[in-house]
Design a protein around this motif. Structure first.
Motif, PDB file in Angstrom:
ATOM      1  N   SER A 138       0.812  -1.206   0.000  1.00 41.78           N
ATOM      2  CA  SER A 138       0.000   0.000   0.000  1.00 41.78           C
ATOM      3  C   SER A 138       0.848   1.260   0.000  1.00 41.78           C
ATOM      4  N   LYS A 139       0.176   2.368  -0.285  1.00 38.50           N
ATOM      5  CA  LYS A 139       0.821   3.677  -0.273  1.00 38.50           C
ATOM      6  C   LYS A 139      -0.202   4.709   0.187  1.00 38.50           C
ATOM      7  N   THR A 140       0.183   5.523   1.171  1.00 34.10           N
ATOM      8  CA  THR A 140      -0.656   6.619   1.621  1.00 34.10           C
ATOM      9  C   THR A 140      -0.180   7.909   0.975  1.00 34.10           C
ATOM     10  N   GLY A 141      -1.054   8.882   0.980  1.00 31.00           N
ATOM     11  CA  GLY A 141      -0.670  10.182   0.452  1.00 31.00           C
ATOM     12  C   GLY A 141      -1.610  11.257   0.942  1.00 31.00           C
ATOM     13  N   THR A 142      -1.146  12.490   0.808  1.00 29.65           N
ATOM     14  CA  THR A 142      -1.951  13.640   1.180  1.00 29.65           C
ATOM     15  C   THR A 142      -1.808  14.680   0.085  1.00 29.65           C
ATOM     16  N   ALA A 143      -2.916  15.066  -0.518  1.00 28.76           N
ATOM     17  CA  ALA A 143      -2.909  16.109  -1.543  1.00 28.76           C
ATOM     18  C   ALA A 143      -3.284  17.424  -0.881  1.00 28.76           C
ATOM     19  N   VAL A 174      -5.409  10.265   0.555  1.00 28.02           N
ATOM     20  CA  VAL A 174      -5.279   9.315  -0.555  1.00 28.02           C
ATOM     21  C   VAL A 174      -4.655   8.023  -0.034  1.00 28.02           C
ATOM     22  N   PHE A 175      -5.202   6.892  -0.472  1.00 28.73           N
ATOM     23  CA  PHE A 175      -4.640   5.593  -0.109  1.00 28.73           C
ATOM     24  C   PHE A 175      -4.913   4.609  -1.235  1.00 28.73           C
ATOM     25  N   ALA A 176      -3.908   3.851  -1.614  1.00 35.12           N
ATOM     26  CA  ALA A 176      -4.058   2.805  -2.635  1.00 35.12           C
ATOM     27  C   ALA A 176      -3.359   1.541  -2.148  1.00 35.12           C
ATOM     28  N   ALA A 177      -3.959   0.393  -2.463  1.00 32.41           N
ATOM     29  CA  ALA A 177      -3.379  -0.878  -2.026  1.00 32.41           C
ATOM     30  C   ALA A 177      -3.832  -2.002  -2.933  1.00 32.41           C
ATOM     31  N   TYR A 178      -3.059  -3.086  -2.922  1.00 33.31           N
ATOM     32  CA  TYR A 178      -3.487  -4.319  -3.564  1.00 33.31           C
ATOM     33  C   TYR A 178      -3.148  -5.461  -2.640  1.00 33.31           C
ATOM     34  N   GLY A 179      -3.879  -6.560  -2.758  1.00 32.90           N
ATOM     35  CA  GLY A 179      -3.628  -7.681  -1.877  1.00 32.90           C
ATOM     36  C   GLY A 179      -4.679  -8.758  -2.097  1.00 32.90           C
ATOM     37  N   PRO A 180      -4.662  -9.782  -1.337  1.00 30.67           N
ATOM     38  CA  PRO A 180      -3.694 -10.068  -0.285  1.00 30.67           C
ATOM     39  C   PRO A 180      -2.405 -10.681  -0.840  1.00 30.67           C
ATOM     40  N   ASP A 181      -1.346 -10.530  -0.091  1.00 30.56           N
ATOM     41  CA  ASP A 181      -0.086 -11.165  -0.469  1.00 30.56           C
ATOM     42  C   ASP A 181      -0.177 -12.648  -0.173  1.00 30.56           C
ATOM     43  N   PRO A 200      -2.046 -11.327  -5.023  1.00 32.69           N
ATOM     44  CA  PRO A 200      -3.074 -10.284  -4.973  1.00 32.69           C
ATOM     45  C   PRO A 200      -4.246 -10.566  -5.910  1.00 32.69           C
ATOM     46  N   ARG A 201      -5.453 -10.280  -5.402  1.00 32.73           N
ATOM     47  CA  ARG A 201      -6.672 -10.442  -6.198  1.00 32.73           C
ATOM     48  C   ARG A 201      -7.453  -9.145  -6.300  1.00 32.73           C
ATOM     49  N   TYR A 202      -7.155  -8.192  -5.440  1.00 29.90           N
ATOM     50  CA  TYR A 202      -7.938  -6.970  -5.368  1.00 29.90           C
ATOM     51  C   TYR A 202      -7.038  -5.735  -5.376  1.00 29.90           C
ATOM     52  N   VAL A 203      -7.579  -4.653  -5.922  1.00 27.88           N
ATOM     53  CA  VAL A 203      -6.946  -3.337  -5.861  1.00 27.88           C
ATOM     54  C   VAL A 203      -7.984  -2.387  -5.289  1.00 27.88           C
ATOM     55  N   VAL A 204      -7.589  -1.590  -4.314  1.00 27.86           N
ATOM     56  CA  VAL A 204      -8.489  -0.618  -3.708  1.00 27.86           C
ATOM     57  C   VAL A 204      -7.783   0.729  -3.666  1.00 27.86           C
ATOM     58  N   ALA A 205      -8.486   1.770  -4.072  1.00 35.66           N
ATOM     59  CA  ALA A 205      -7.981   3.135  -3.944  1.00 35.66           C
ATOM     60  C   ALA A 205      -9.082   3.968  -3.316  1.00 35.66           C
ATOM     61  N   SER A 206      -8.726   4.754  -2.311  1.00 34.74           N
ATOM     62  CA  SER A 206      -9.713   5.641  -1.702  1.00 34.74           C
ATOM     63  C   SER A 206      -9.144   7.055  -1.665  1.00 34.74           C
ATOM     64  N   GLY A 233      -3.671  10.600   4.581  1.00 31.63           N
ATOM     65  CA  GLY A 233      -4.054   9.294   4.063  1.00 31.63           C
ATOM     66  C   GLY A 233      -4.136   8.174   5.071  1.00 31.63           C
ATOM     67  N   SER A 234      -3.190   8.135   5.993  1.00 32.85           N
ATOM     68  CA  SER A 234      -3.165   7.032   6.949  1.00 32.85           C
ATOM     69  C   SER A 234      -4.297   7.118   7.966  1.00 32.85           C
ATOM     70  N   GLN A 235      -4.837   8.302   8.186  1.00 37.92           N
ATOM     71  CA  GLN A 235      -5.886   8.463   9.188  1.00 37.92           C
ATOM     72  C   GLN A 235      -7.289   8.447   8.608  1.00 37.92           C
ATOM     73  N   ALA A 236      -7.464   8.780   7.351  1.00 39.02           N
ATOM     74  CA  ALA A 236      -8.813   8.857   6.787  1.00 39.02           C
ATOM     75  C   ALA A 236      -9.049   7.826   5.685  1.00 39.02           C
ATOM     76  N   ALA A 237      -8.253   7.856   4.627  1.00 37.60           N
ATOM     77  CA  ALA A 237      -8.503   6.985   3.475  1.00 37.60           C
ATOM     78  C   ALA A 237      -8.115   5.529   3.731  1.00 37.60           C
ATOM     79  N   ALA A 238      -7.059   5.289   4.485  1.00 39.03           N
ATOM     80  CA  ALA A 238      -6.616   3.914   4.734  1.00 39.03           C
ATOM     81  C   ALA A 238      -7.668   3.072   5.454  1.00 39.03           C
ATOM     82  N   PRO A 239      -8.332   3.589   6.501  1.00 35.29           N
ATOM     83  CA  PRO A 239      -9.371   2.783   7.151  1.00 35.29           C
ATOM     84  C   PRO A 239     -10.530   2.419   6.221  1.00 35.29           C
ATOM     85  N   VAL A 240     -10.858   3.288   5.298  1.00 37.88           N
ATOM     86  CA  VAL A 240     -11.926   2.995   4.336  1.00 37.88           C
ATOM     87  C   VAL A 240     -11.505   1.825   3.445  1.00 37.88           C
ATOM     88  N   ALA A 241     -10.267   1.870   2.942  1.00 37.81           N
ATOM     89  CA  ALA A 241      -9.755   0.784   2.100  1.00 37.81           C
ATOM     90  C   ALA A 241      -9.690  -0.526   2.889  1.00 37.81           C
TER      91      ALA A 241
END
Length: 75
Positions: A2-7, A17-24, A27-33, A41-49
């Motif tokens: 995954s990768k967090t970000g803040t715009a 901003v948060f994007a991830a793929y998994g599970p390791d 991987p079968r899924y990609v999620v971006a919030s 990103g780590s406090q808002a978008a990551a929990p949604v993903a």
């Protein structure tokens, strides 16, 4: 993985901003919030993903109470 970000935009709150793929390891899924004006990103978008991954993987809802409250706003 995954990768967090803040715009940032002048005169507006940060966008989360948060994007991830998994599970390791296969991987079968990609999620971006992206949550406008919601903080970092780590406090808002990551929990949604995380909630999306839990739902698609069939895992029971095991989120801490404070994260569950954030996710409830998106239900």
């Amino acid at each position: 993985v995954s990768k967090t970000g803040t715009a940032q935009v002048a005169k507006k709150a940060d966008t989360s901003v948060f994007a991830a793929y998994g599970p390791d390891p296969e991987p079968r899924y990609v999620v971006a919030s992206i949550l406008e004006e919601s903080g970092v990103g780590s406090q808002a978008a990551a929990p949604v993903a995380r909630r999306v991954f839990e739902q698609v993987s069939g895992q029971p809802d095991s989120l801490p109470e404070e994260i569950a409250a954030l996710g409830a706003a998106t239900d």
